[in-house]
Design a protein around this motif. Structure first.
Motif, PDB file in Angstrom:
ATOM      1  N   ILE A 123       7.762   6.589   8.628  1.00 15.81           N
ATOM      2  CA  ILE A 123       6.328   6.369   8.866  1.00 15.81           C
ATOM      3  C   ILE A 123       5.942   4.915   8.596  1.00 15.81           C
ATOM      4  N   VAL A 124       6.456   4.324   7.515  1.00 22.04           N
ATOM      5  CA  VAL A 124       6.075   2.946   7.218  1.00 22.04           C
ATOM      6  C   VAL A 124       6.594   2.004   8.294  1.00 22.04           C
ATOM      7  N   ARG A 125       7.766   2.310   8.860  1.00 24.34           N
ATOM      8  CA  ARG A 125       8.282   1.471   9.948  1.00 24.34           C
ATOM      9  C   ARG A 125       7.452   1.640  11.215  1.00 24.34           C
ATOM     10  N   ASP A 126       6.985   2.852  11.451  1.00 29.63           N
ATOM     11  CA  ASP A 126       6.087   3.049  12.593  1.00 29.63           C
ATOM     12  C   ASP A 126       4.810   2.230  12.438  1.00 29.63           C
ATOM     13  N   MET A 127       4.249   2.207  11.232  1.00 28.27           N
ATOM     14  CA  MET A 127       3.005   1.479  11.000  1.00 28.27           C
ATOM     15  C   MET A 127       3.200  -0.034  11.074  1.00 28.27           C
ATOM     16  N   ILE A 183       0.836  -1.199   0.000  1.00 32.33           N
ATOM     17  CA  ILE A 183       0.000   0.000   0.000  1.00 32.33           C
ATOM     18  C   ILE A 183       0.872   1.249   0.000  1.00 32.33           C
ATOM     19  N   ALA A 184       1.919   1.236   0.830  1.00 26.46           N
ATOM     20  CA  ALA A 184       2.804   2.400   0.910  1.00 26.46           C
ATOM     21  C   ALA A 184       3.533   2.629  -0.407  1.00 26.46           C
ATOM     22  N   PHE A 216      -5.326   6.361   1.810  1.00 26.15           N
ATOM     23  CA  PHE A 216      -5.308   7.744   1.336  1.00 26.15           C
ATOM     24  C   PHE A 216      -4.083   8.488   1.875  1.00 26.15           C
ATOM     25  N   SER A 217      -3.727   8.215   3.115  1.00 24.53           N
ATOM     26  CA  SER A 217      -2.578   8.909   3.709  1.00 24.53           C
ATOM     27  C   SER A 217      -1.295   8.637   2.944  1.00 24.53           C
ATOM     28  N   TRP A 218      -1.189   7.458   2.360  1.00 24.13           N
ATOM     29  CA  TRP A 218       0.035   7.126   1.612  1.00 24.13           C
ATOM     30  C   TRP A 218       0.068   7.781   0.235  1.00 24.13           C
ATOM     31  N   ARG A 219      -1.038   8.293  -0.226  1.00 21.27           N
ATOM     32  CA  ARG A 219      -1.071   8.993  -1.512  1.00 21.27           C
ATOM     33  C   ARG A 219      -0.874  10.500  -1.353  1.00 21.27           C
ATOM     34  N   LEU A 220      -0.808  10.964  -0.108  1.00 22.68           N
ATOM     35  CA  LEU A 220      -0.641  12.390   0.142  1.00 22.68           C
ATOM     36  C   LEU A 220       0.803  12.830  -0.070  1.00 22.68           C
ATOM     37  N   PRO A 221       1.015  14.049  -0.551  1.00 20.84           N
ATOM     38  CA  PRO A 221       2.380  14.583  -0.580  1.00 20.84           C
ATOM     39  C   PRO A 221       2.854  14.840   0.846  1.00 20.84           C
ATOM     40  N   ASN A 222       4.157  14.782   1.058  1.00 21.27           N
ATOM     41  CA  ASN A 222       4.690  15.009   2.401  1.00 21.27           C
ATOM     42  C   ASN A 222       4.318  16.383   2.944  1.00 21.27           C
ATOM     43  N   THR A 223       4.143  17.362   2.045  1.00 20.22           N
ATOM     44  CA  THR A 223       3.784  18.708   2.491  1.00 20.22           C
ATOM     45  C   THR A 223       2.377  18.775   3.078  1.00 20.22           C
TER      46      THR A 223
END
Length: 669
Positions: free
Chosen positions: A500-504, A242-243, A539-546
């Motif tokens: 973030i992916v490691r946190d999840m 997903i990420a 959806f959160s993984w499709r967001l830009p970092n900004t």
């Protein structure tokens, strides 16, 4: 929400006494399901299921478990909730399916019969741990939800495989030998919690989130230990995939459209989790995450939402006033509990029994007491867990975003920076920290190991190494075992996403969700996390970092959603978290208790830890030179857990213990 347990015996095993243990296993889970219990057994197949029920949806006997499918082919023991079961029920009814009751379990069984197990799971929006027996193929299927909200332990014994929601149920199985796993102890000391790939007991593992494990009794002959059995698990939903997909396919929209889309997703996720046949409320800290959830709850409720919060006497740790301000603005029915050190003392002896494994996230104390407070009035609560992981709310996320150019530079430059930070940290502690009137938050950072961790971050070899060093709790090692590295996570090509992916994958299911599940279920309370709805996560993984980190703040997009419901002065304030003042308590009301557990004689008898290092940290903390509270709390939780194990072992007959266990220093008083 419930507690589940099951037994599958090897073909040559006895079909009598061991299967009868399902009742004892299920009774150990009474707290998870105080409303009803049930069991099912097929002695010819060597299979037994147990269930403890916390009635949430369909309070009648039509929702009792274990439950058989309409054809009788499948038997299920199910812990969790399928939030979209009403729409799934309607779809099945259009296809000619008849239902006896209104439970989500019956819907899930009908889906499995029609579409197959994996396809049914893919259509479910919920949290769950499942044991499913296929009577036709004589196959046991175990499954866990996408994010790992609900626990599922699996143990390989000499003659069987047993599974349960908690370890205390597995320990009730007569063929199970409770032998401490040294590697698990080392992993715990490094983190303060145990990741999914490790357990405190040998030959036990946790089924990973988003996984299915399928096997028959005959296959157990080829899977002689837990590692071989765990290797058979397969992924039905992959956070890593997903990420990677989200980073390759970012959403194309302006800020306003992004905020509106997230608002809609969260509104739907919250609304689905407000459906229950029992009273419902919310844990309100006053932070961004829980405030967003309660705002969306109240906007969809005709009555004031029940909210619950907890406060402390120490202002630096107290968020009760902020929670009360949010509650007043939204018009919720708010309840507040003030926590004192004496109340913490009262609950500490219960922690090893409730968590089963050593667990050292000190916020377990207020989470447990808050759960007890809420359970007086409601049976279901929503929480804001998941906001930090989805939308970059931790300080390590802000750090990686701010320092990305340096962290992405060559190793030589980073190591030079690491040396400089280390020298600065030493100078600050020796010459500045005590001389200047620094804010409490900065003083705590200087007095702790956070600056040293920053130096380690700069010196890391890659994203895995950087993350491991930032998250590392201590250098305390078990002798002679060493902590092993977790499996490498494929890089996502920017350090913020890598963290973030490691946190999840790691921190969220291993710490945050374990804390929430055990604390809430210890009181018979169901906790739901709308921000961890898989549609929100995707959806959160499709967001830009900004959209996550902007203007020096994390969770930018979540703040914009919340600003539609709350004024800015209730939003723009420093993050405090759900911490407790353990450092101060260890010097005050908890000092005698801690000193006994950390005594040199006790540590020497156990022969587990570096005694001199533990003693040095303890004395350093008492003197005020350094804040070692997090590391000391982990050691104290381990010591408390070991003490509980000694008490339990003395109540058993020694002939039930393996010879190696009888000789182990671990069991000496």
């Amino acid at each position: 929400m419930c507690g589940i347990a099951g037994i599958l015996q090897m073909p040559q095993a006895s079909r009598s006494a061991d299967l009868d243990a399902i009742g004892r296993m299920t009774n150990r889970l009474h707290h998870r399901g105080p409303d009803a219990h049930g069991s099912w057994c097929d002695r010819d197949a060597g299979i037994a299921f147990g269930h403890r029920r916390l009635s949430i949806v369909d309070l009648t006997d039509a929702g009792r478990q274990p439950m058989l499918s309409e054809s009788g082919r499948f038997v299920i023991t199910f812990n969790g909730e399928i939030y979209n079961h009403p729409s799934l029920r309607q779809e099945l009814q259009r296809l000619g399916q008849n239902f006896i009751g209104s439970s989500d379990t019956e819907v899930l069984l009908a889906m499995i019969e029609r579409w197959g197990f994996e396809a049914a799971l893919a259509r479910c929006n919920g949290m769950f741990a499942i044991g499913l027996w296929d009577r036709q193929t004589r196959t046991l299927h175990l499954a866990r939800d996408r994010m790992g909200k609900k626990p599922l332990y699996v143990a390989r014994t000499r003659n069987a495989v047993v599974f349960a929601s908690e370890l205390k149920a597995i320990d009730a199985f007569p063929d199970f030998v409770a032998e401490v796993n040294p590697r698990g102890v080392a992993e715990f000391l490094a983190r303060g919690w145990l990741p999914d790939e490790h357990c405190i007991w040998k030959d036990v593992f946790k089924l990973p989130p988003g996984n299915i494990l399928s096997f028959g009794a005959d296959e157990l002959l080829a899977s002689r230990d837990a590692a071989a059995l765990r290797a058979k698990a397969r992924t039905w939903w992959s956070l890593t995939d997903i990420a990677k997909h989200g980073r390759r396919n970012p959403v194309s929209a302006d800020d306003g459209e992004l905020v509106s889309h997230l608002d809609g997703l969260l509104r739907e996720a919250v609304g689905e989790r407000m459906v229950a046949d029992v009273p419902i409320g919310l844990f309100l800290s006053g932070g961004i995450d829980s405030s967003t959830v309660v705002a969306l709850m109240q906007s969809q409720s005709a009555r004031p939402v029940r909210t619950f919060t907890i406060g402390f006497g120490e202002p630096a740790f107290d968020e009760a006033a902020s929670a009360a301000a949010v509650a007043r603005h939204l018009g919720t029915d708010h309840t507040e509990l003030r926590l004192t050190p004496s109340e913490a003392m009262d609950v500490i002896p219960e922690l090893p029994r409730i968590w089963d494994e050593p667990f050292a996230d000190e916020s377990q104390i207020p989470t447990l007491l808050l759960s007890r407070l809420a359970r007086r009035d409601v049976t279901v609560v929503l929480s804001g867990d998941g906001g930090d992981e989805c939308f970059a709310g931790y300080s390590r996320h802000l750090l990686t975003a701010r320092l990305a150019p340096l962290l992405n530079s060559n190793r030589a430059l980073r190591r030079t920076a690491a040396m400089g930070v280390s020298l600065l940290a030493r100078g600050l502690r020796e010459d500045i920290a005590d001389a200047l009137p620094l804010p409490g938050r900065l003083r705590r950072m200087i007095g702790s190991d956070r600056i040293n961790r920053l130096a380690q971050l700069f010196a890391g070899d890659d994203a895995d190494d950087m993350y491991r060093k930032v998250m590392r709790l201590s250098e305390l090692q078990l002798t002679p075992e060493q902590v092993t590295d977790s499996a490498k996570v494929p890089p996502l090509n920017d350090l913020l996403s890598d963290f973030i992916v490691r946190d999840m994958i790691d921190y969220l299911p291993g710490d945050i969700l374990v804390k929430l599940d055990r604390a809430s279920m210890a009181t018979g309370l169901e906790a739901r996390c709308p921000i961890l709805d898989h549609r929100v996560v995707e959806f959160s993984w499709r967001l830009p970092n900004t959209a996550k980190v902007r203007d020096g703040q994390g969770k930018w997009i979540l703040r914009q959603v919340l600003s539609r419901y709350l004024p800015r002065h209730l939003i723009d304030r420093p993050k405090q978290g759900f911490d407790v003042p353990v450092g101060a308590w260890l010097k005050g009301p908890l000092r005698s208790w801690a000193a006994d557990l950390l005594s040199e004689s006790r540590l020497n008898r156990q022969n587990l830890l570096d005694v001199q290092r533990v003693q040095s940290c303890w004395q350093d903390h008492l003197s005020g030179n350094r804040d070692h509270s997090r590391m000391l709390w982990a050691v104290l939780m381990l010591q408390s857990w070991l003490g509980m194990m000694v008490e339990q072992s003395t109540s058993r007959s020694t002939d039930t213990l393996e010879p190696a266990q009888q000789r182990s220093e671990l069991w000496k008083r």
